[in-house]
Design an enzyme around this catalytic site. Sequence first.
Site, PDB file in Angstrom:
ATOM      1  N   SER A 205       0.081  47.345  81.562  1.00  0.00           N
ATOM      2  CA  SER A 205      -1.671  46.563  80.879  1.00  0.00           C
ATOM      3  C   SER A 205      -2.752  47.663  82.078  1.00  0.00           C
ATOM      4  O   SER A 205      -4.179  48.017  81.801  1.00  0.00           O
ATOM      5  CB  SER A 205      -1.567  45.674  81.526  1.00  0.00           C
ATOM      6  OG  SER A 205      -1.694  45.271  83.343  1.00  0.00           O
ATOM      7  N   HIS A 233       0.671  43.205  76.070  1.00  0.00           N
ATOM      8  CA  HIS A 233      -0.041  43.867  75.942  1.00  0.00           C
ATOM      9  C   HIS A 233       0.189  45.325  74.900  1.00  0.00           C
ATOM     10  O   HIS A 233      -0.458  45.719  73.971  1.00  0.00           O
ATOM     11  CB  HIS A 233      -1.096  45.364  76.621  1.00  0.00           C
ATOM     12  CG  HIS A 233      -1.710  45.061  77.755  1.00  0.00           C
ATOM     13  ND1 HIS A 233      -2.913  44.510  77.574  1.00  0.00           N
ATOM     14  CD2 HIS A 233      -1.011  44.058  79.016  1.00  0.00           C
ATOM     15  CE1 HIS A 233      -3.034  43.979  78.923  1.00  0.00           C
ATOM     16  NE2 HIS A 233      -2.469  43.645  79.409  1.00  0.00           N
ATOM     17  N   LYS A 264      -4.604  38.997  73.563  1.00  0.00           N
ATOM     18  CA  LYS A 264      -4.836  39.655  73.492  1.00  0.00           C
ATOM     19  C   LYS A 264      -5.538  40.396  72.769  1.00  0.00           C
ATOM     20  O   LYS A 264      -6.209  40.104  71.577  1.00  0.00           O
ATOM     21  CB  LYS A 264      -4.167  40.883  74.598  1.00  0.00           C
ATOM     22  CG  LYS A 264      -3.758  40.079  75.999  1.00  0.00           C
ATOM     23  CD  LYS A 264      -2.715  41.238  76.841  1.00  0.00           C
ATOM     24  CE  LYS A 264      -3.305  40.282  78.473  1.00  0.00           C
ATOM     25  NZ  LYS A 264      -4.234  40.111  79.021  1.00  0.00           N
TER      26      LYS A 264
HETATM   27  N1  PMP Z   1       1.277  39.895  81.221  1.00  0.00           N
HETATM   28  C1  PMP Z   1       0.909  40.885  81.339  1.00  0.00           C
HETATM   29  C2  PMP Z   1       0.964  42.114  81.408  1.00  0.00           C
HETATM   30  C3  PMP Z   1      -1.078  40.964  81.406  1.00  0.00           C
HETATM   31  O1  PMP Z   1      -1.836  42.275  81.344  1.00  0.00           O
HETATM   32  C4  PMP Z   1      -1.549  39.443  81.278  1.00  0.00           C
HETATM   33  C5  PMP Z   1      -2.792  39.306  81.310  1.00  0.00           C
HETATM   34  N2  PMP Z   1      -4.040  39.640  82.011  1.00  0.00           N
HETATM   35  C6  PMP Z   1      -0.394  38.434  81.310  1.00  0.00           C
HETATM   36  C7  PMP Z   1       0.802  38.775  80.833  1.00  0.00           C
HETATM   37  C8  PMP Z   1      -1.543  36.794  81.142  1.00  0.00           C
HETATM   38  O2  PMP Z   1      -1.784  36.566  79.846  1.00  0.00           O
HETATM   39  P1  PMP Z   1      -2.851  35.465  80.232  1.00  0.00           P
HETATM   40  O3  PMP Z   1      -3.966  36.455  79.628  1.00  0.00           O
HETATM   41  O4  PMP Z   1      -2.537  34.396  77.893  1.00  0.00           O
HETATM   42  O5  PMP Z   1      -2.810  34.300  80.852  1.00  0.00           O
END
Ligand code: PMP
Length: 410
Positions: A205, A233, A264
């Site tokens: 991310s 992502h 996302k």
């Molecule tokens: N995994 C990754 C790699 C993320 O970047 C994120 C969100 N920033 C999440 C999980 C969590 O997802 P959510 O926003 O749906 O809680």
Amino acid sequence: PDRRFAESRPAKQHSRREIESSCMSNRLSWIEQELATLEQQSLLRVKTTRESPPVGGLVQVDGRQFINFGSNDYLGIAASEELVQAVHHTIGQVGFGAGSSPLVNGRGTLHRKLETELAIFEGTESALLFPTGYAANVGTICSIVGPGDVVCSDQLNHASIIDGCRLSGARIEVYPHRNVDRLAEILAQSTSFGRRLIVTDGLFSMDGDIAPLNALCALAEKFEAMVMVDEAHATGVLGDNGRGSCESSGVENRVDIRVGTLSKALGTFGGFVVGSESLTRWIFNRARPYVFSTAQPEIIAAASSAALKIVVEQPHRRTELLNRATQLRKQLLTAGFDLRDSNSQIIPVVIGRPDETIRLSKHLMDCGIYVPAIRPPSVPAGASRLRISLSYDHKEPQIEALVRGLIAKV
Ligand code: PMP
């Protein structure tokens, strides 16, 4: 600004004195000191308010309009007509709140429909919806490893994976980012543990690079470890069918557990896990964030179904996005920026110091461009960066403005 998005004021404004006496501030005075320290270190976060939906690569924040490079709405569908219509059509039938956790009776027909669609899309036996992607990671990891087990986790994995590992009670072995040699050593030395799990972001991310999934699967096969990949992502973006990094790396059948988020590229909200039927049945019997949280409102599932349809029917969104990302990376590399090993729509411009990163982010804001400054603890100390999130919605001139703004200041 659209009045629907204006912030409503509280009915009564309390004086600072009233607030302080009501929270017995003297016992919390350490907080003021800690906040001052964060500010000195350029690590203090401030809340911003988005005052417009994310449309056309633009966003209005705190009264100013920007070209928006800070959104994970990679395919530009979060505010699309299809999603709005899906909600309009269903809210009259299902109302809003789910009323209870999914195992009581909060799981509705639209959740079931979405789970079926997700399983078909992902080519798996089963899919299980979670309230968020964060909850999906924590709940899944805690269901499959515990005390006496070992989990091998990439150093740059997302916070929700790290927290899941910690909560599970399993022994945690963090391997350097994408370092399969070190992972092999760790696995060779961990034969005394019960279950073994390798867990990784598929598309990282903060760095925009992709996990060495073929090598990880080969190690998992050699050492009889389970493999879990977080596709947060990558879902909707990578792979011929948009199923993510496991698809683009050709390892879908070698990965035991895939987690994704709807928040996302799908532009909605909620997380999911896909795999075998017994895997998801085990997880919904064990995962505390699943069992003890209220189910998502069903209209969100309706919007997610509409979003999934767009991902399936409009592959040009991901191909154009990735082409533009390749172009932009080329331009920035030529200009001498450090983009780490980014190979995707997430493009970090690594600056190093947090104060310098904030200075650059502010400079871009003065040019009408929003690129978030990412600082520790979201990234390691010394690796603060501007994180560019490219979207299908961005137009050529908007991307050119970004490049001009960056080159002007560095
Ligand atoms: N995994 C990754 C790699 C993320 O970047 C994120 C969100 N920033 C999440 C999980 C969590 O997802 P959510 O926003 O749906 O809680």
